[in-house]
Design a protein around this motif. Structure first.
Motif, PDB file in Angstrom:
ATOM      1  N   VAL A   1       0.828  -1.579   0.025  1.00  0.00           N
ATOM      2  CA  VAL A   1      -0.110   0.306  -0.347  1.00  0.00           C
ATOM      3  C   VAL A   1       0.458   1.091  -0.086  1.00  0.00           C
ATOM      4  N   PHE A   2       1.822   1.065   1.338  1.00  0.00           N
ATOM      5  CA  PHE A   2       2.480   2.396   1.504  1.00  0.00           C
ATOM      6  C   PHE A   2       3.881   2.710  -0.105  1.00  0.00           C
ATOM      7  N   GLN A   3       3.940   1.551  -1.307  1.00  0.00           N
ATOM      8  CA  GLN A   3       4.510   1.779  -2.257  1.00  0.00           C
ATOM      9  C   GLN A   3       3.933   1.917  -4.196  1.00  0.00           C
ATOM     10  N   LEU A   4       2.210   1.554  -3.404  1.00  0.00           N
ATOM     11  CA  LEU A   4       1.625   1.761  -4.752  1.00  0.00           C
ATOM     12  C   LEU A   4       0.706   2.992  -4.992  1.00  0.00           C
ATOM     13  N   PHE A   5       0.760   3.528  -4.063  1.00  0.00           N
ATOM     14  CA  PHE A   5      -1.148   4.658  -3.192  1.00  0.00           C
ATOM     15  C   PHE A   5       0.019   6.194  -2.958  1.00  0.00           C
ATOM     16  N   PRO A   6      -0.200   7.243  -3.230  1.00  0.00           N
ATOM     17  CA  PRO A   6      -0.039   8.484  -2.232  1.00  0.00           C
ATOM     18  C   PRO A   6      -0.633   8.412  -1.406  1.00  0.00           C
ATOM     19  N   SER A   7       0.101   8.706   0.223  1.00  0.00           N
ATOM     20  CA  SER A   7      -0.800   9.497   1.360  1.00  0.00           C
ATOM     21  C   SER A   7      -2.144   9.647   1.374  1.00  0.00           C
ATOM     22  N   GLY A   8      -2.645  10.612   0.493  1.00  0.00           N
ATOM     23  CA  GLY A   8      -3.886  11.045   0.552  1.00  0.00           C
ATOM     24  C   GLY A   8      -4.785   8.994   0.510  1.00  0.00           C
ATOM     25  N   LYS A   9      -4.896   8.605  -0.784  1.00  0.00           N
ATOM     26  CA  LYS A   9      -5.190   6.705   0.087  1.00  0.00           C
ATOM     27  C   LYS A   9      -5.192   6.152   0.185  1.00  0.00           C
ATOM     28  N   GLN A  10      -3.896   6.038   0.936  1.00  0.00           N
ATOM     29  CA  GLN A  10      -3.788   4.104   1.274  1.00  0.00           C
ATOM     30  C   GLN A  10      -4.912   4.151   2.519  1.00  0.00           C
ATOM     31  N   GLY A  11      -5.401   4.838   3.455  1.00  0.00           N
ATOM     32  CA  GLY A  11      -5.762   4.621   4.483  1.00  0.00           C
ATOM     33  C   GLY A  11      -7.356   3.636   3.153  1.00  0.00           C
ATOM     34  N   SER A  12      -7.661   4.675   2.549  1.00  0.00           N
ATOM     35  CA  SER A  12      -8.663   3.799   2.210  1.00  0.00           C
ATOM     36  C   SER A  12      -8.688   2.482   1.209  1.00  0.00           C
ATOM     37  N   VAL A  13      -7.283   2.596   0.769  1.00  0.00           N
ATOM     38  CA  VAL A  13      -7.116   1.231   0.504  1.00  0.00           C
ATOM     39  C   VAL A  13      -7.050   0.094   0.848  1.00  0.00           C
ATOM     40  N   MET A  14      -6.425   0.437   2.136  1.00  0.00           N
ATOM     41  CA  MET A  14      -6.323  -0.467   3.590  1.00  0.00           C
ATOM     42  C   MET A  14      -7.520  -0.799   3.511  1.00  0.00           C
ATOM     43  N   GLY A  15      -8.442   0.372   3.704  1.00  0.00           N
ATOM     44  CA  GLY A  15      -9.816  -0.274   4.653  1.00  0.00           C
ATOM     45  C   GLY A  15     -10.740  -1.326   3.539  1.00  0.00           C
TER      46      GLY A  15
END
Length: 335
Positions: A146-160
């Motif tokens: 997640v931390f390598q594929l998405f910018p910081s603003g999207k990481q939380g939603s992708v994790m969810g």
């Protein structure tokens, strides 16, 4: 997707050249495809963590074993996955994410097939260990990706979004296991994750980033790994034999002592070695320590209940495996 938009997206990431090359090849949607791949791998491996629990009464009857040996079908999986979770970072740096995922999924399939044809409980436990080893390697992958594929603003939603499959898989395992047992027999429970694994393999070969050939290979903390393994195994041996041998017997006291000494050696070694298996300094961060404690309680509740409840419902209440799984389904849906 234009090359300019891809480069603009990559400018927001802190990632490796290998991942950047895959973005340029597949476009900005590559991140989601890679996350789908690793989530499917997690579902395939994690579902095996609890799906076996509804089959334990049938396995006990088929092989004439008691609870003291049958519980190893659950604990061997959890113990082996705990050890290899700490190996994940080293494997990715030493072999690359692509080779690590493909190897882990292949190991998981081998364990699943072995379990489905095992003629005795010893091989069943070996199969569970193989499944656990693979699960421990795969589980942390989604978080690091997640931390390598998405910018910081999207990481939380992708994790969810990806966490839904990861959390739901062990929760719905007993339901699927119950249907398989009543429709076929308990051996099919071992094969539940194989079809998903077959799908994951070509996706992993195509979408997982390879290792940087110029990156140095880090040394492995063999002594720390050995100490941790002895500590976990010693504790499990003591706990599983305490009621039979006596909690104050020499056998139990020996294994409790061996586990304690190995744990002390592990903690001391990890604070003194240059390349620790687990950097204990992360626990100096209050929030990390608190969420780790919560994770421990949550994991104990989840895996403890999904082991004990099926045994109680089937052995004491005489309920079928399918009904047992359905009784446990509401809790899975709430999760």
């Amino acid at each position: 997707m234009t090359s300019a938009s891809v480069e603009d997206y990559l400018s927001q990431l802190n990632t490796t050249p290998e991942i950047k090359a895959l973005f340029r090849r597949f476009g900005t949607s590559y991140g989601w495809w890679a996350m789908i791949t690793i989530t499917l791998a997690n579902v395939a491996t994690l579902i095996s963590g609890t799906i076996i629990n509804v089959a334990i009464p049938d396995i006990m009857g088929a092989f004439g074993i008691g609870q003291d040996k049958a519980q190893w079908l659950a604990t061997a999986f959890l113990a082996s996955s705990t050890v290899t979770m700490l190996l994940n970072a080293w494997l990715v740096r030493a072999l690359g994410m692509r080779v690590t995922v493909v190897s882990a999924i292949s190991l998981f399939m081998a364990g699943s097939i072995l379990g489905s044809v095992s003629p005795n409980t010893d091989l069943l436990i070996v199969a569970r260990i193989l499944q656990g080893l693979a699960t421990g390697i795969i589980t942390p992958m989604s978080m690091s990706l997640v931390f390598q594929l998405f910018p910081s603003g999207k990481q939380g939603s992708v994790m969810g979004i990806t966490a839904v499959g990861i959390v739901l898989a062990p929760a719905v395992g007993p339901v699927l296991g119950g249907v398989l047992i009543d429709s076929f027999n308990w051996r099919y429970v071992y094969l539940m994750g194989v079809p998903i694994s077959v799908l994951v393999l070509p996706l992993a070969v195509t979408l997982m980033p390879p290792r940087d050939p110029n990156a140095p290979r880090p040394p492995l903390d063999w002594f720390g790994l050995l100490c941790l393994s002895v500590s976990i195994c010693g504790l499990l041996i003591a706990l599983s034999n305490g009621h039979k041998e006596g909690w104050s017997s020499n056998f139990v006291v020996f294994w409790v002592g061996a586990s304690s000494v190995s744990l002390a050696c592990f903690l001391w070694w990890e604070t003194h070695t240059e390349h620790p298996l687990l950097d204990l300094r992360v626990f100096t961060f209050y929030r990390f320590s608190m969420i780790s404690a919560l994770g421990f309680v949550f994991g104990a509740g989840l895996y403890g209940s999904t082991y004990l409840v099926p045994l109680f419902l089937q052995l004491v209440q005489g309920i079928t495996a399918t009904t047992t799984g359905l009784i446990m389904l509401p809790a899975a849906l709430v999760m």
